[in-house]
Design an enzyme around this catalytic site. Sequence first.
Site, PDB file in Angstrom:
ATOM      1  N   CYS A   2       0.952  -1.092   0.083  1.00  0.00           N
ATOM      2  CA  CYS A   2      -0.012  -0.005   0.061  1.00  0.00           C
ATOM      3  C   CYS A   2       0.907   1.315  -0.001  1.00  0.00           C
ATOM      4  O   CYS A   2       1.946   1.328   0.509  1.00  0.00           O
ATOM      5  CB  CYS A   2      -0.842  -0.074   1.224  1.00  0.00           C
ATOM      6  SG  CYS A   2      -1.882  -1.359   1.550  1.00  0.00           S
ATOM      7  N   ARG A  27       5.623  -0.169  -5.929  1.00  0.00           N
ATOM      8  CA  ARG A  27       5.417  -0.876  -4.652  1.00  0.00           C
ATOM      9  C   ARG A  27       4.395  -2.307  -4.890  1.00  0.00           C
ATOM     10  O   ARG A  27       4.323  -2.955  -4.065  1.00  0.00           O
ATOM     11  CB  ARG A  27       4.989  -0.132  -3.756  1.00  0.00           C
ATOM     12  CG  ARG A  27       6.158   1.123  -3.298  1.00  0.00           C
ATOM     13  CD  ARG A  27       5.337   2.073  -2.361  1.00  0.00           C
ATOM     14  NE  ARG A  27       4.990   1.477  -0.949  1.00  0.00           N
ATOM     15  CZ  ARG A  27       6.030   1.460   0.076  1.00  0.00           C
ATOM     16  NH1 ARG A  27       7.041   2.200  -0.143  1.00  0.00           N
ATOM     17  NH2 ARG A  27       5.810   1.041   1.214  1.00  0.00           N
ATOM     18  N   TRP A  76      -2.796  -2.748  -1.413  1.00  0.00           N
ATOM     19  CA  TRP A  76      -2.499  -4.042  -1.520  1.00  0.00           C
ATOM     20  C   TRP A  76      -3.352  -4.752  -0.799  1.00  0.00           C
ATOM     21  O   TRP A  76      -3.160  -4.860   0.362  1.00  0.00           O
ATOM     22  CB  TRP A  76      -1.108  -4.187  -1.359  1.00  0.00           C
ATOM     23  CG  TRP A  76      -0.517  -5.756  -1.807  1.00  0.00           C
ATOM     24  CD1 TRP A  76      -0.164  -5.889  -3.145  1.00  0.00           C
ATOM     25  CD2 TRP A  76      -0.386  -6.760  -1.045  1.00  0.00           C
ATOM     26  NE1 TRP A  76       0.523  -7.211  -3.196  1.00  0.00           N
ATOM     27  CE2 TRP A  76       0.191  -7.757  -1.835  1.00  0.00           C
ATOM     28  CE3 TRP A  76      -0.462  -7.021   0.213  1.00  0.00           C
ATOM     29  CZ2 TRP A  76       0.591  -8.899  -1.272  1.00  0.00           C
ATOM     30  CZ3 TRP A  76      -0.130  -8.040   0.692  1.00  0.00           C
ATOM     31  CH2 TRP A  76       0.453  -9.237  -0.161  1.00  0.00           C
ATOM     32  N   ASN A 102      -1.757   1.912   5.939  1.00  0.00           N
ATOM     33  CA  ASN A 102      -1.101   1.038   5.353  1.00  0.00           C
ATOM     34  C   ASN A 102      -0.930  -0.135   6.684  1.00  0.00           C
ATOM     35  O   ASN A 102      -0.548   0.637   7.867  1.00  0.00           O
ATOM     36  CB  ASN A 102       0.227   1.405   5.036  1.00  0.00           C
ATOM     37  CG  ASN A 102       0.125   2.139   3.749  1.00  0.00           C
ATOM     38  OD1 ASN A 102      -0.701   2.275   2.879  1.00  0.00           O
ATOM     39  ND2 ASN A 102       1.360   2.736   3.303  1.00  0.00           N
ATOM     40  N   GLY A 103      -0.916  -1.383   6.630  1.00  0.00           N
ATOM     41  CA  GLY A 103      -0.556  -2.200   7.614  1.00  0.00           C
ATOM     42  C   GLY A 103      -1.877  -3.075   7.860  1.00  0.00           C
ATOM     43  O   GLY A 103      -2.429  -3.349   7.058  1.00  0.00           O
ATOM     44  N   GLU A 485      18.299 -17.523  -6.779  1.00  0.00           N
ATOM     45  CA  GLU A 485      18.051 -16.352  -7.043  1.00  0.00           C
ATOM     46  C   GLU A 485      17.482 -16.470  -8.678  1.00  0.00           C
ATOM     47  O   GLU A 485      16.470 -15.763  -8.725  1.00  0.00           O
ATOM     48  CB  GLU A 485      19.135 -15.525  -6.842  1.00  0.00           C
ATOM     49  CG  GLU A 485      19.018 -13.962  -7.224  1.00  0.00           C
ATOM     50  CD  GLU A 485      17.774 -13.307  -6.736  1.00  0.00           C
ATOM     51  OE1 GLU A 485      17.157 -13.760  -5.802  1.00  0.00           O
ATOM     52  OE2 GLU A 485      17.592 -12.229  -6.989  1.00  0.00           O
ATOM     53  N   LYS A 489      13.745 -15.060 -10.006  1.00  0.00           N
ATOM     54  CA  LYS A 489      13.474 -14.102 -10.806  1.00  0.00           C
ATOM     55  C   LYS A 489      12.770 -14.583 -11.813  1.00  0.00           C
ATOM     56  O   LYS A 489      11.819 -13.754 -12.278  1.00  0.00           O
ATOM     57  CB  LYS A 489      14.850 -13.633 -11.400  1.00  0.00           C
ATOM     58  CG  LYS A 489      15.785 -12.882 -10.738  1.00  0.00           C
ATOM     59  CD  LYS A 489      15.419 -11.565 -10.327  1.00  0.00           C
ATOM     60  CE  LYS A 489      14.514 -11.765  -8.933  1.00  0.00           C
ATOM     61  NZ  LYS A 489      15.075 -11.197  -7.767  1.00  0.00           N
ATOM     62  N   GLU A 492       8.986 -14.937 -10.579  1.00  0.00           N
ATOM     63  CA  GLU A 492       8.175 -13.892 -10.273  1.00  0.00           C
ATOM     64  C   GLU A 492       7.747 -12.952 -11.204  1.00  0.00           C
ATOM     65  O   GLU A 492       6.438 -12.765 -11.268  1.00  0.00           O
ATOM     66  CB  GLU A 492       9.347 -12.872  -9.237  1.00  0.00           C
ATOM     67  CG  GLU A 492       9.512 -13.076  -7.936  1.00  0.00           C
ATOM     68  CD  GLU A 492      10.384 -12.097  -7.583  1.00  0.00           C
ATOM     69  OE1 GLU A 492       9.994 -11.146  -6.436  1.00  0.00           O
ATOM     70  OE2 GLU A 492      11.712 -11.681  -8.057  1.00  0.00           O
ATOM     71  N   HIS A 508      18.571 -36.475  -6.049  1.00  0.00           N
ATOM     72  CA  HIS A 508      17.715 -37.093  -4.716  1.00  0.00           C
ATOM     73  C   HIS A 508      16.487 -36.572  -4.856  1.00  0.00           C
ATOM     74  O   HIS A 508      15.649 -36.613  -3.742  1.00  0.00           O
ATOM     75  CB  HIS A 508      18.334 -36.444  -3.532  1.00  0.00           C
ATOM     76  CG  HIS A 508      19.822 -36.860  -3.338  1.00  0.00           C
ATOM     77  ND1 HIS A 508      20.042 -38.169  -2.698  1.00  0.00           N
ATOM     78  CD2 HIS A 508      20.935 -36.170  -3.374  1.00  0.00           C
ATOM     79  CE1 HIS A 508      21.398 -38.392  -2.643  1.00  0.00           C
ATOM     80  NE2 HIS A 508      21.795 -36.952  -3.097  1.00  0.00           N
ATOM     81  N   LYS A 607       6.771  -4.517  -3.989  1.00  0.00           N
ATOM     82  CA  LYS A 607       8.007  -4.120  -3.584  1.00  0.00           C
ATOM     83  C   LYS A 607       8.559  -4.395  -2.357  1.00  0.00           C
ATOM     84  O   LYS A 607       9.580  -4.838  -2.076  1.00  0.00           O
ATOM     85  CB  LYS A 607       8.503  -2.701  -4.293  1.00  0.00           C
ATOM     86  CG  LYS A 607       9.980  -2.452  -4.333  1.00  0.00           C
ATOM     87  CD  LYS A 607      10.635  -3.133  -5.193  1.00  0.00           C
ATOM     88  CE  LYS A 607      12.217  -3.041  -5.241  1.00  0.00           C
ATOM     89  NZ  LYS A 607      12.883  -4.156  -5.745  1.00  0.00           N
TER      90      LYS A 607
HETATM   91  O1  M6R Z   1      13.406  -5.149   0.782  1.00  0.00           O
HETATM   92  P1  M6R Z   1      13.907  -6.351   1.031  1.00  0.00           P
HETATM   93  O2  M6R Z   1      15.249  -6.811   0.476  1.00  0.00           O
HETATM   94  O3  M6R Z   1      13.758  -6.626   2.637  1.00  0.00           O
HETATM   95  O4  M6R Z   1      12.896  -7.334   0.338  1.00  0.00           O
HETATM   96  C1  M6R Z   1      12.851  -8.691   0.737  1.00  0.00           C
HETATM   97  C2  M6R Z   1      12.133  -9.380  -0.383  1.00  0.00           C
HETATM   98  O5  M6R Z   1      10.521  -9.062  -0.384  1.00  0.00           O
HETATM   99  C3  M6R Z   1      12.471  -9.300  -2.103  1.00  0.00           C
HETATM  100  O6  M6R Z   1      13.683  -9.627  -1.883  1.00  0.00           O
HETATM  101  C4  M6R Z   1      11.618 -10.088  -2.973  1.00  0.00           C
HETATM  102  O7  M6R Z   1      12.003 -11.386  -2.690  1.00  0.00           O
HETATM  103  C5  M6R Z   1      11.895  -9.636  -4.200  1.00  0.00           C
HETATM  104  N1  M6R Z   1      10.692  -9.365  -4.934  1.00  0.00           N
HETATM  105  C6  M6R Z   1      12.485 -10.510  -4.973  1.00  0.00           C
HETATM  106  O8  M6R Z   1      12.938 -10.195  -6.297  1.00  0.00           O
END
Ligand code: M6R
Length: 612
Positions: A2, A27, A76, A102-103, A485, A489, A492, A508, A607
């Site tokens: 949010c 965000r 959000w 927000n929250g 990672e 990527k 996502e 395994h 974000k």
């Molecule tokens: O802002 P942060 O690094 O604490 O965020 C952590 C994760 O939410 C963030 O890395 C998320 O997994 C990303 N979307 C990865 O691309």
Amino acid sequence: MCGIVGYVGMRDPIPVILDGLQHLEYRGYDSAGVAVVHPAGIVVRKRAGKVAELVAAVAGDQALAGSTTGMGHSRWATHGEPNDVNAHPHTDCGGSIAVVHNGIIENYAALKKRLQARGHLFRSATDTEVLAHLIEDFRKTAPDLLSAVSAALREVTGTYGLVVLETASPGVMVAARLGSPLIIGVGDGEQIVASDAAAIVAHTRQVIYLNDGEIAEIKADAIRTTTLQDVTITKEIEEVTFDLSQIERGGFAHFMLKEIHEQPETIRNGMRGRLRADEGSVKLGGLEHVQERLAKSRRIIFLGCGTSWHAGLVGEYILEQIAKIPVEVEYASEYRYRTPIVGPEDVVFAVSQSGETADTLAAMREAKRHGALVLGIVNVVGSTIARETDGGIYTHAGPEIGVASTKAFTSQLTAMSLMTIMLAKSRGLSAADARVLTTELAAIPEKVERVVAQADEIRRIAQVYKDAKNFLFLGRGANFPVALEGALKLKEISYIHAEGYPAAEMKHGPIALIDEHMPVVVVVPRDAIYEKVVSNIQEVRARKGRIIAIANEDDHEIGALAEHVIRVPRTYGFFGPIVNIIPLQLLAYYIAVARGTNVDQPRNLAKSVTVE
Ligand code: M6R
């Protein structure tokens, strides 16, 4: 997550608010709304979908004209589906008090029941709406809006960053914070409150960061800050340093692509003034005051989520091998709920791009409570984690707007590499060995440039695999987190199911998935375990899996084993991940583009995840 923007001043608030909401779009959100204060009542407009839809809906809306106080919100969804009704702002029964939030209000169900029993009429399925009604109740006896909001918040369990307006106080915004960031931009005869500086910097660079438990009454020419118990707090005005140009796409099709291309520069920025390659030395100002405790620590614990957790995993390999310090890496969300064994002998690093991730914040507070030295590896200057830690390293990657983290990751690895050399020296690494490492590190930006230059070739490979249903990513040693990672990527932003595994672990279980339809990306640099990874590649080939190898420029054997080879420069083993992740970022990006997904704002993602 949010986003909040509020304005009080001399101008029409709507353009400022809509522009601010657009700067917060990165965000992640699913609906948006605005409200302005008029003597006759508060006018609210809300829309499910993108801010652009709200912009179109309010264009020429005369009911919104003529005010100088207003606020907006991008939501959000947590409680209640994303639709017009559940979008913020929410109002009280009479429409004279409005709230954006927000929250999460954790005790909202009990509060709602109580308020309904007193005759309050609810319209939405949100937790936020209880705030509007609760404030309405307290406002009947409170001398002003700030007192009413304070009284209401004293009854609330949960987290909030919120702004409240009322018709009885045109020209006043009340903003409060507990666990969800809020920043007040201090202008000349106007103030802008927002959940993120990105909505403020077009208007002013002078800001006040609200802390947890603080509430502010904001007028065009004055700000009064207190606790919820009405104790006055004197706040300092600080300066935000980033430029608006940094949060624009600069000719790239997406922020993600821009941020991938920025990496040679962001890695350099992370080293600037810190790394002396010729001397073999590293200076990290944010760790100087704790260097001795750090060097003598029993172990280092990295806390993080998502990409930041992956960075911690790479950090574990680097620190244990070079600095010989035991390292543990923890999912922040798990750490806080498993009564961790941690104490003053430990050093905890909260790793976070945003510095606002709720899980990471809660976990580091838990470690602090147990007496650990808590430090940060954080990108956003002035963020909550940065302010609540006892020191640390800013990664200096600049604003990262794409939801999929790219440059933040390589900057985190850079920071960890610098710290490793510094610690290793204080634990006996020879000057000559330190010089080898610093020289290697200094060469990385140029190597990253060479990989980024292969974007076109990687785009061609992406075309071949754009319709794949699954992907496997394999790596060993410090390149195992790179595989994790790479998989993150891809899933996502392309919504293709992808998993990362240590290459030898494949046999395994995941090997059962391999057939002629399974693309397998293998990170296989020419290091000490090269032959082992080649054996794993053979196992995939024997089952007709399709190999995409990330291999060194001088590897002349790999071509015969892989369907596609993406070349990366040879890099000293433990720093290799900084270079080897780049082709995986580009591969994910081009596959997502080929599938037509929303690369910068993928579905369901935010974000910065500021709720648990
Ligand atoms: O802002 P942060 O690094 O604490 O965020 C952590 C994760 O939410 C963030 O890395 C998320 O997994 C990303 N979307 C990865 O691309």
